[in-house]
Design a protein around this motif. Structure first.
Motif, PDB file in Angstrom:
ATOM      1  N   UNK A   1       0.828  -1.206   0.000  1.00 51.10           N
ATOM      2  CA  UNK A   1       0.000   0.000   0.000  1.00 51.10           C
ATOM      3  C   UNK A   1       0.862   1.256   0.000  1.00 51.10           C
ATOM      4  N   UNK A   2       1.920   1.238   0.837  1.00 49.77           N
ATOM      5  CA  UNK A   2       2.844   2.378   0.910  1.00 49.77           C
ATOM      6  C   UNK A   2       3.529   2.580  -0.434  1.00 49.77           C
ATOM      7  N   UNK A   3       3.973   1.463  -1.008  1.00 49.83           N
ATOM      8  CA  UNK A   3       4.654   1.520  -2.310  1.00 49.83           C
ATOM      9  C   UNK A   3       3.750   2.111  -3.382  1.00 49.83           C
ATOM     10  N   UNK A   4       2.498   1.687  -3.376  1.00 49.67           N
ATOM     11  CA  UNK A   4       1.558   2.142  -4.399  1.00 49.67           C
ATOM     12  C   UNK A   4       1.204   3.610  -4.218  1.00 49.67           C
ATOM     13  N   UNK A   5       0.974   4.027  -2.968  1.00 46.31           N
ATOM     14  CA  UNK A   5       0.548   5.404  -2.719  1.00 46.31           C
ATOM     15  C   UNK A   5       1.649   6.405  -3.024  1.00 46.31           C
ATOM     16  N   UNK A   6       2.853   6.128  -2.556  1.00 45.32           N
ATOM     17  CA  UNK A   6       3.968   7.067  -2.739  1.00 45.32           C
ATOM     18  C   UNK A   6       4.764   6.808  -4.013  1.00 45.32           C
ATOM     19  N   UNK A   8       6.980   4.469  -4.973  1.00 43.69           N
ATOM     20  CA  UNK A   8       8.397   4.339  -4.634  1.00 43.69           C
ATOM     21  C   UNK A   8       9.217   3.786  -5.804  1.00 43.69           C
ATOM     22  N   UNK A   9       8.707   2.744  -6.473  1.00 44.36           N
ATOM     23  CA  UNK A   9       9.452   2.165  -7.588  1.00 44.36           C
ATOM     24  C   UNK A   9       9.590   3.150  -8.741  1.00 44.36           C
ATOM     25  N   UNK A  10       8.511   3.884  -8.999  1.00 46.80           N
ATOM     26  CA  UNK A  10       8.538   4.874 -10.077  1.00 46.80           C
ATOM     27  C   UNK A  10       9.579   5.940  -9.807  1.00 46.80           C
ATOM     28  N   UNK A  11       9.772   6.275  -8.527  1.00 40.65           N
ATOM     29  CA  UNK A  11      10.742   7.301  -8.141  1.00 40.65           C
ATOM     30  C   UNK A  11      12.107   6.720  -7.781  1.00 40.65           C
ATOM     31  N   UNK A  12      12.259   5.412  -8.044  1.00 40.47           N
ATOM     32  CA  UNK A  12      13.549   4.744  -7.833  1.00 40.47           C
ATOM     33  C   UNK A  12      14.061   4.898  -6.395  1.00 40.47           C
ATOM     34  N   UNK A  13      13.198   4.538  -5.434  1.00 40.26           N
ATOM     35  CA  UNK A  13      13.586   4.616  -4.030  1.00 40.26           C
ATOM     36  C   UNK A  13      12.954   3.452  -3.268  1.00 40.26           C
ATOM     37  N   UNK A  15      11.506   1.928   0.884  1.00 34.81           N
ATOM     38  CA  UNK A  15      10.975   2.340   2.185  1.00 34.81           C
ATOM     39  C   UNK A  15      12.112   2.652   3.139  1.00 34.81           C
ATOM     40  N   UNK A  16      13.148   1.808   3.135  1.00 34.35           N
ATOM     41  CA  UNK A  16      14.289   2.020   4.044  1.00 34.35           C
ATOM     42  C   UNK A  16      14.972   3.370   3.755  1.00 34.35           C
ATOM     43  N   UNK A  17      15.168   3.663   2.491  1.00 34.86           N
ATOM     44  CA  UNK A  17      15.815   4.934   2.116  1.00 34.86           C
ATOM     45  C   UNK A  17      14.968   6.120   2.545  1.00 34.86           C
ATOM     46  N   UNK A  18      13.655   6.036   2.325  1.00 36.72           N
ATOM     47  CA  UNK A  18      12.757   7.129   2.668  1.00 36.72           C
ATOM     48  C   UNK A  18      12.709   7.367   4.176  1.00 36.72           C
ATOM     49  N   UNK A  19      12.726   6.283   4.951  1.00 36.09           N
ATOM     50  CA  UNK A  19      12.717   6.414   6.417  1.00 36.09           C
ATOM     51  C   UNK A  19      14.001   7.089   6.888  1.00 36.09           C
ATOM     52  N   UNK A 314      12.934  10.911  -1.910  1.00 41.51           N
ATOM     53  CA  UNK A 314      12.382  11.383  -3.181  1.00 41.51           C
ATOM     54  C   UNK A 314      10.871  11.512  -3.198  1.00 41.51           C
ATOM     55  N   UNK A 315      10.200  11.033  -2.150  1.00 45.00           N
ATOM     56  CA  UNK A 315       8.733  11.052  -2.164  1.00 45.00           C
ATOM     57  C   UNK A 315       8.163  11.609  -0.858  1.00 45.00           C
ATOM     58  N   UNK A 316       6.849  11.634  -0.807  1.00 43.60           N
ATOM     59  CA  UNK A 316       6.165  12.114   0.383  1.00 43.60           C
ATOM     60  C   UNK A 316       6.346  11.214   1.591  1.00 43.60           C
ATOM     61  N   UNK A 317       6.843  10.001   1.390  1.00 36.98           N
ATOM     62  CA  UNK A 317       7.097   9.122   2.532  1.00 36.98           C
ATOM     63  C   UNK A 317       8.184   9.707   3.428  1.00 36.98           C
ATOM     64  N   UNK A 318       9.166  10.362   2.809  1.00 37.15           N
ATOM     65  CA  UNK A 318      10.220  11.028   3.588  1.00 37.15           C
ATOM     66  C   UNK A 318       9.618  12.080   4.511  1.00 37.15           C
ATOM     67  N   UNK A 319       8.772  12.952   3.965  1.00 36.20           N
ATOM     68  CA  UNK A 319       8.174  14.003   4.785  1.00 36.20           C
ATOM     69  C   UNK A 319       7.148  13.441   5.772  1.00 36.20           C
TER      70      UNK A 319
END
Length: 428
Positions: A1-6, A8-13, A15-19, A314-319
């Motif tokens: 769900x996190x991957x799909x919403x943010x 992540x793959x499209x932005x080449x990042x 979950x670990x990197x974003x955290x 690279x995504x809103x998961x970081x913020x």
């Protein structure tokens, strides 16, 4: 769900990197909670309520941007305009803080409306890039001056207006120590350097007996009731305050676009033909309205977001991670209350230094730019007013361009800004 919403793959990042990036951004900007509360409480607003309000605004604004624009840009109360709010409006112009919040609210509402139109882009394009940089440098000099005063390094003098304070006093020595540690961490590119500087200065104050440790290190969040929804709009609906409202509006717009240019474009997050820039501007504008409602000055995108971007965010998961970590600051009130003011004002000086660095990018070979930039930069601290510096720069820029018959500098936008500048100087 996190991957799909943010995406992540499209932005080449990942979950670990974003955290990791979100934690880095948090460490880089967590200083804003005690610093903003300390600055704005000088206006007469309760410190405890400001701690909670600053934390809440940061959480809400950053989450809003995370989910609306999906960018790693964190938001909080803007440095510079919070100092202008307190020392320029409340103390300088003797405006009640409720009325000052009304000015922030009006500017935020206008910004929100303009963010939905092309007028925002037209205004930004009408101002020469060099003047934008001069505005940043001028605000930097202004808040550094306030920081030096708060540290006690610069004091009032009847003969010379200002002079050097007592550098042997504990207050000044702590301020100098705080500034040097912050400068050292910045030079070494240590993430969270401002936070570490505040901690070290506070520890030094405790070691030498200038402060006492609190009985409890944690507490329940203070109520924001004393300042929430206390903005007074009716009292500021007058011609004399129009330049001040425009100052908050324009500065917030420049702050946001400047941050996005420096962070977003560098990380290739904001490219042409996508709507991330537009959505971030909309989130920023709405955040200012929310901030004024909760009792803080103008909210803006934070340049400290660059720290998280450098870690790969690279995504809103970081913020989102950054915003969630700010929840913890709601419970640190006893610790925030023992931080010596010198530690806070030292950071203000260092922020001023960083903003002033924009002067290196100004084209000083152009006489129109040189003179108008000089007036913009110097009049802000010398008149204790960002408004007067802004108005002077706009007016002189247009008049000199007119005398020089430079058609590239003369347009409808620069004329309107010059007119606003003239009005601001005439009223003040």
């Amino acid at each position: 769900m996190i991957e799909k919403f943010f995406q992540l793959k499209k932005n080449n990042t990942t979950i670990r990197t974003e955290i990791r990036a979100g934690i880095t951004t948090f460490l880089a900007m967590v200083y804003i909670v005690p610093v903003n509360a300390s600055i704005m409480s000088s206006s007469g607003m309760p410190f405890d309520a400001l701690i909670s309000a600053t934390a809440l605004v940061t959480i809400i604004a950053t989450l809003l941007n995370a989910f609306w624009s999906n960018t790693p840009i964190a938001m909080s109360v803007g440095m510079g305009l919070n100092a202008y709010f307190t020392f320029g409006l409340v103390k300088g112009m003797h405006i009640p803080w409720q009325s000052a919040l009304g000015i922030v609210m009006i500017s935020g509402l206008i910004f929100l409306l303009l963010s939905l139109t092309k007028f925002r882009v037209w205004v930004l394009d009408s101002v020469d890039i060099n003047i934008k940089r001069a505005i940043s440098a001028g605000i930097g000099l202004f808040i550094a001056f306030i920081g030096f005063q708060g540290m006690g390094l610069i004091i009032a003098n009847k003969s010379t207006l200002v002079s050097l304070g007592d550098i042997s006093s504990p207050k000044v020595l702590l301020g100098i120590f705080g500034f040097l540690t912050a400068a050292f961490f910045y030079m070494k590119k240590i993430k969270g350097g401002f936070l570490y500087s505040i901690i070290l200065t506070t520890v030094a104050a405790w070691v030498f007996g200038y402060i006492q440790l609190p009985k409890h290190f944690f507490s329940f969040p203070a109520s924001i009731e004393p300042i929430a929804f206390k903005f007074d709009i009716t009292s500021v609906l007058k011609l004399s305050l129009l330049p001040v409202i425009i100052t908050f509006l324009i500065t917030d717009m420049f702050d946001t676009v400047g941050t996005l240019a420096g962070v977003g474009l560098r990380a290739k997050l904001i490219e042409q033909k996508n709507d991330k820039l537009q959505k971030t501007l909309e989130a920023d504008a709405l955040a200012t309205v929310i901030g004024a409602s909760l009792g803080t000055s103008t909210t803006t995108s934070f340049i400290e977001s660059a720290a998280g971007v450098e870690e790969g965010g690279k995504t809103g998961l970081t913020s989102t991670v950054t915003a969630l970590l700010f929840i913890s600051t709601l419970f640190f009130l006893p610790i925030f209350k023992i931080i010596p003011s010198s530690a806070i004002y030292a950071i203000l000086v260092m922020v001023g230094v960083l903003m002033f660095s924009e002067i290196k990018n100004i084209d000083l070979n152009d006489p129109v730019i040189l003179i108008s930039s000089f007036l913009t930069i110097t009049l802000m601290p010398l008149t204790y007013s960002i408004t007067l510096g802004l108005c002077s720069g706009f007016l002189v820029y247009f008049l000199l361009a007119l005398l020089q018959k430079d058609k590239n500098k003369i347009n409808v936008g620069s004329f309107i800004l010059a007119l606003i500048g003239f009005l601001g100087l005439y009223i003040n």
